[in-house]
Design a protein around this motif. Structure first.
Motif, short mmCIF file in Angstrom:
data_model
loop_
_atom_site.label_atom_id
_atom_site.label_comp_id
_atom_site.label_asym_id
_atom_site.label_seq_id
_atom_site.Cartn_x
_atom_site.Cartn_y
_atom_site.Cartn_z
N HIS A 49 31.31 -41.48 -59.84
CA HIS A 49 30.33 -40.68 -60.78
C HIS A 49 30.36 -39.20 -60.00
O HIS A 49 29.90 -39.34 -58.80
N ASP A 54 27.72 -36.42 -66.06
CA ASP A 54 28.82 -36.76 -65.15
C ASP A 54 30.05 -36.74 -65.46
O ASP A 54 30.35 -36.62 -66.61
N SER A 112 28.35 -35.71 -60.18
CA SER A 112 27.30 -34.89 -61.00
C SER A 112 27.95 -33.78 -61.44
O SER A 112 28.41 -32.77 -60.72
N GLY A 170 26.33 -37.79 -57.01
CA GLY A 170 26.98 -38.68 -57.76
C GLY A 170 26.92 -40.08 -57.28
O GLY A 170 25.98 -40.36 -56.34
#
Length: 365
Positions: free
Chosen positions: A353, A270, A355, A336
């Motif tokens: 977050h 991440d 990805s 995310g």
């Protein structure tokens, strides 16, 4: 369903037939690799895929809009949105089967127009939900059902717009370096965060006459493939909330308002962007509410311009309470997430977050 009269029975039957078909998800990596060589052959393949896929996705949403709980489907604003979806379905089904570049060009013009037709779906739906909320007493379970519907509905809309935008952009004869449609293969999260915070800060300055500083930490040279427009929207919304909280907390104080801190970290899986403010935080009991669509005390920008059909929703600090839940959907769209942790009496931390792998399939509500 009075308003459905405008559409022929056979069209509505076709919507229901297509709405039962299976959707096909696409990953960020696939969009990126497929779109990096926009040959005629690839544009044809893309258009043929979209002709089926968009019909299925749009039909599913049109059906869902007809069967919402608590009479939401009968609200004028929701009927309007449902009509847009049925019109768009009809437009796609009216295109001839795509066999050559002339067909492809016609189809691309059609989906371009569909994207514009749906520009105001979010505030228009918000208006329908607000009308419902005003007129009927709903308990938290009712609201939960509507919230889950809106999550599915808006998530699907992000996917539809991404697929259309991606296809349309591939027609750009001279794309900037490292840009594939909506995707930037070397996006600097620090640079995007800086632009988004400056945009939010200028709105804060305009509304309050002053604004806290924003400090960004992280390597500006670090890049990864992502959709800059999505990241900009998410950071903009989060920074706007933090600025407002700090501004309101320190408005009548002699103290200098503390800066907002943004930290960008690159992990193996991440990329995480953390936004920290000292705006006083949110009580724990209020945290689940910030992710619902029915929470904001601010007025919907469409309310006073209901007849104009235009909504410049991003220009006010308060917005209409959709920024946070919609941002979480944008994060989840590519695998995310968005989490918010609060210290009541001190401030709030938001963890965004994203990805890094780009392999996760689109979620298909």
């Amino acid at each position: 369903m009075a308003a459905i009269e405008a559409f022929s029975k056979s069209l509505i039957e076709e919507v229901h037939k297509w709405g039962c078909l299976k959707q096909t998800g696409v990953s960020l990596r696939y969009m990126m690799e497929f779109g990096s060589k926009p040959t005629d052959k690839n544009l044809l393949i893309s258009a043929q895929f979209l002709q089926k896929e968009l019909a299925i996705r749009i039909a599913r949403r049109a059906i869902e809009l007809e069967s919402l709980p608590y009479g939401l489907s009968q609200r004028p604003a929701v009927l309007k949105v449902r009509d847009w979806y049925v019109d768009s379905f009809r437009d796609i089904r009216s295109c001839p089967e795509i066999k050559n570049m002339k067909d492809e060009k016609e189809f691309t013009d059609v989906i371009k127009a569909i994207k514009v037709r749906h520009n105001n779906v979010v505030p228009t739906m918000a208006l329908g939900v607000q009308q419902l909320k005003k007129e009927s007493k709903m308990d938290s379970e009712d609201l939960m059902e509507i919230h889950q519907f809106l999550d599915r509905f808006y998530l699907s809309r992000i996917g539809i717009r991404m697929l259309i935008g991606q296809h349309v952009e591939l027609h750009n004869p001279n794309p900037p370096p490292h840009v594939v449609g909506y995707i930037h293969t070397r996006m600097s999260p620090v640079a995007v965060a800086r632009n988004a915070s400056e945009d939010a800060r200028s709105i804060c300055l305009r509304e309050y006459g002053s604004a806290p500083d924003i400090n960004i930490y992280g390597d500006p040279e670090f890049t990864f493939p992502y959709v800059p427009a999505h990241l900009h929207l998410m950071v903009f919304e989060l920074v706007k909330n933090s600025l407002r909280a700090v501004q309101e907390r320190y408005m009548d104080s002699d103290k200098v308002s503390p800066p907002i801190r943004i930290i960008v970290a690159d992990g193996l899986e991440d990329v995480t962007i953390k936004l920290s403010d000292e705006g006083g935080g949110i009580p724990r009991s209020g945290l689940p509410k910030i992710f619902t669509y029915l929470y904001s005390t601010a007025r919907n920008p469409l309310d006073e311009h209901a007849d104009l059909g235009v909504a410049d929703s991003v220009t006010t600090m308060a917005g209409y309470g959709y920024g946070i839940p919609i941002s979480r959907l944008y994060a989840r769209y590519f695998g995310g997430d968005l989490q918010i942790i609060s210290m009541e009496g001190y401030g709030t931390d938001a963890y965004l977050h994203l990805s890094r792998l780009g392999d996760s399939q689109e979620p298909l509500p």
